[in-house]
Design an enzyme around this catalytic site. Structure first.
Site, PDB file in Angstrom:
ATOM      1  CD  GLU A 163     -74.138  -0.619 134.865  1.00 36.50           C
ATOM      2  OE1 GLU A 163     -74.989  -0.110 134.103  1.00 36.50           O
ATOM      3  OE2 GLU A 163     -72.993  -0.155 135.008  1.00 36.50           O
ATOM      4  CD  GLU A 267     -69.682  -1.424 132.725  1.00 37.31           C
ATOM      5  OE1 GLU A 267     -70.066  -0.227 132.781  1.00 37.31           O
ATOM      6  OE2 GLU A 267     -70.374  -2.350 132.268  1.00 37.31           O
TER       7      GLU A 267
END
Length: 661
Positions: A163, A267
């Site tokens: 991320e 995720e």
């Protein structure tokens, strides 16, 4: 050592390593994707500054035995390197940290698991990527990782970065290409995982440049919608919710087919605070869509808000069986109805017509699902007559078919509420008058109150109810440990219509909590809990509300509790007759985005009245900004406001409602 020296050493090592491996074919990304299937994250463990620095202790070897026993085939191990790497060239990673990461990786590989390691929470790089020294430092970290793990099984995958929020798309493209080149110096055929910028969404992944390499996989993350999955508000499971999720997965699968790059979702999840049935359906829908589209997954498990595995107790949440034993053709779309307060009718959809039988199971007090009834394979409903009011029951359906694994539905919880209620003292509380907060109506969860958990924490009063009631030092009781979304109801008898002063006696160490009253359909303005520097010392908070005469329900709702507060009693005093002018019905407001950046938009469901204004209030009740409102949509600057929680309220002259969010 100079860069050319690193290349020379790496070339020599590659040639030595390739010869003995010739007898076994290297896994391709497509083969790995087909074998990885169902996975889990070892979250909040190696990402703190130091292992065990957050809500979990250091990793233990037995975790991996239990991952395998549960049915997982892949584990993603997020790793933070920053705090274990020197800040000056040659940017050496501490040997103790490298050894520890290798030990944990070896635990997983020894059990046949696929393993993913990455750079996680490397914010130092994300916020200043243009700095060549920082880029060189991250290059050096990956050169050392690549060298240390170059001889490991090809079941070990390298993920370039997690991320990269704060970096532009072009910067992430540059990072992906550069780190991939470094890895390839020592690991020419190891599978490398990359994604796009920001929070690595599916859209960002698909927009990123695809490196020219034959051993790539791409990843994306999804906690959609964030208001539900990340903040626990609202519900999930509507047809549009499901269609949006299916579209995202379908778009990813189409992109993967067109680029030839296999994809994983590494995720996803929903916080425990989310509505239970919605949360179970949410997990199941992600698993269904991932499996249907051939996309391996790793559920986010942080041992906290997104917990799946309770490490210390060796136990699993109900989500575990969704993750390892649900299938796209298994029973789904669970629903129910309650007949009176003694029969639950459970319904579901069978997504295959080949089931040999289905079994309805119920969660026992011991935390295990036990068989209730064996039904024909085409059964789609079941009536449970063995229920009682003020109790919750959790069901699931398992489909059996010869030659197929058991297909497990997601769990579905039913709370049977009483169909009758009584005023606590046998008769409605008289208004004008005083009401003790702990004397809410008798009836139970969902009928006369809602509490966020099943336990009466202090266990000193009304033990049959889940509302947390504690003793006051001078005698009597107060409602304590309130949480946003909770509410209490009282049957009241308003003797005379008119304008009333409504006073709540509240105690709070810090203040800042918000709540409101609704009586007979009339809402009060927002109450803000003051700081009394004590859980026992109370302070009055007073608002005015216009009431009709007669027996009606008073509800107090907890809206926000950034700092906890207690409710002792409520007093209502008549201050004006019903001859006063009829007041308009209040509307509602919304704020977005929330959390806010430098600006927030205030949206109203109707045009504001003359001289309407908004006020921004901090957690100690101070008005820090006022804004005139002239239209249904108003942009409000937050520049100059310190970070933190604020209440925004809208005031309209001649309207009793102060609309807040």
């Amino acid at each position: 050592m100079g860069r050319s020296g690193i290349r020379l050493a790496a070339t020599t090592l590659i040639l030595a390593a390739l010869a003995p491996a010739a007898a076994r074919a290297q896994l391709t990304p497509a083969e790995a994707a087909g074998m990885m299937a169902r996975g889990i994250n070892l979250g909040n463990t190696l990402e703190p500054e130091y292992e065990g620095g957050w809500n979990n202790g250091p990793a233990q070897e037995y975790y991996f035995d239990e991952y395998v026993a549960a049915g997982f085939t892949c584990v993603r191990i997020p790793v933070r390197w920053d705090k274990h790497t020197s800040a000056a060239p040659p940017f050496t990673v501490a040997a103790s940290w490298m050894n520890r990461v290798e030990q944990i990786v070896d635990w997983a590989l020894a059990r046949g698991l696929f393993v993913i390691i990455n750079g996680h929470h490397e914010d130092w790089l994300k916020v200043a990527y243009s700095n060549p020294v920082l880029r060189a430092r991250y290059d050096a970290i990956w050169a050392q990782i690549s060298e240390r793990f170059r001889t490991k099984s090809d079941r070990l995958l390298f993920e370039i970065i997690n991320e990269p929020n704060g970096m532009t798309a072009a910067e992430v493209d540059d990072l992906n290409a550069r780190i991939l080149g470094i890895i390839r110096q020592t690991n020419p055929t190891r599978i490398v995982v990359y994604s796009g910028n920001e929070w690595s969404s599916a859209a960002r992944m698909m927009a990123a440049a695809v490196p020219d390499d034959g051993y790539l996989m791409a990843y994306f993350h999804s906690y959609d919608p964030w208001s539900f999955a990340g903040e626990g508000t609202g519900t999930w499971g509507s047809s549009s919710n499901r269609a949006d999720l299916a579209t995202m997965f379908r778009n990813v699968a189409n992109w993967s087919a067109s680029t030839g790059v296999p994809v994983m979702i590494s995720e996803f999840g929903a916080v425990h605070e989310a509505d239970y049935n919605s949360r179970m359906a949410h997990y199941a829908a992600y698993v269904d869509n991932a499996l249907s589209n051939g996309i391996p997954f790793q559920v986010w498990d942080d041992g906290g808000w997104f917990q799946v595995y309770e490490r210390a107790s060796h136990s699993w949440e109900e989500t575990k069986d969704i993750l390892v034993a649900s299938y796209p053709d298994g029973p789904s779309l669970m629903s129910h109805e309650i007949r009176g307060d003694s029969v639950v009718v459970l319904s579901w959809t069978n997504r295959a017509d080949t089931y040999g039988s289905v079994q309805v199971q119920q969660l026992s007090w011991a935390g295990e699902f036990q068989p209730m009834a064996d039904l024909a394979g085409d059964a789609t409903s079941f009536e449970d007559w063995n229920v009682g009011p003020d109790n919750s029951y959790t069901y699931r359906v398992v489909a059996f078919e010869a030659g197929h694994p058991d297909r497990v539905s997601y769990p579905h919880r039913v709370t049977v509420v009483p169909t009758r209620r009584w005023a606590y003292n046998g008769a409605p509380a008289v208004i004008p008058g005083s009401i003790e907060a702990e004397e809410f109506d008798i009836g139970g969860e969902g009928l006369t109150y809602h509490d966020s958990d099943e336990w009466n924490t202090p266990e000193v009063y009304r033990l049959e109810d889940a509302v947390d009631v504690e003793a006051r030092e001078e005698g009597g009781y107060q409602v304590a440990y309130v949480e946003p979304g909770e509410w209490l109801e009282y049957t009241v008898d308003v003797q005379e219509a008119g304008s009333y002063e409504l006073t709540a006696h509240v105690s709070a160490l810090l203040g800042g909590g918000t709540f409101r009253f609704e009586i007979g359909g009339v809402r009060s303005s927002l109450f803000l809990a003051p700081s009394t520097a004590s859980w026992q010392t109370t302070a009055p908070v007073t608002k005015t509300i216009s009431l009709k005469a007669g027996v009606q329900i008073l509800r107090v709702s907890i809206l926000g509790a950034p700092n906890a507060f207690n409710l002792d009693r409520f007093e209502l005093r008549l201050v004006g007759s019903t001859a006063s002018e009829e007041l308009p019905e209040p509307g509602s407001i919304a704020l977005y985005p929330n959390p806010a950046g430098s600006e927030v938009t205030l949206s109203m469901d109707r045009a504001p009245g003359p001289a309407a204004r908004a006020e921004i209030i901090n957690v100690i009740g101070q008005v820090v900004r006022r804004i005139d409102i002239a239209s249904q949509t108003t942009r409000i600057s937050t520049d100059g406001l310190p970070g933190g929680l604020y209440v925004v309220r809208v005031l309209e002259p001649r309207t009793p409602e102060i609309r807040t969010t």
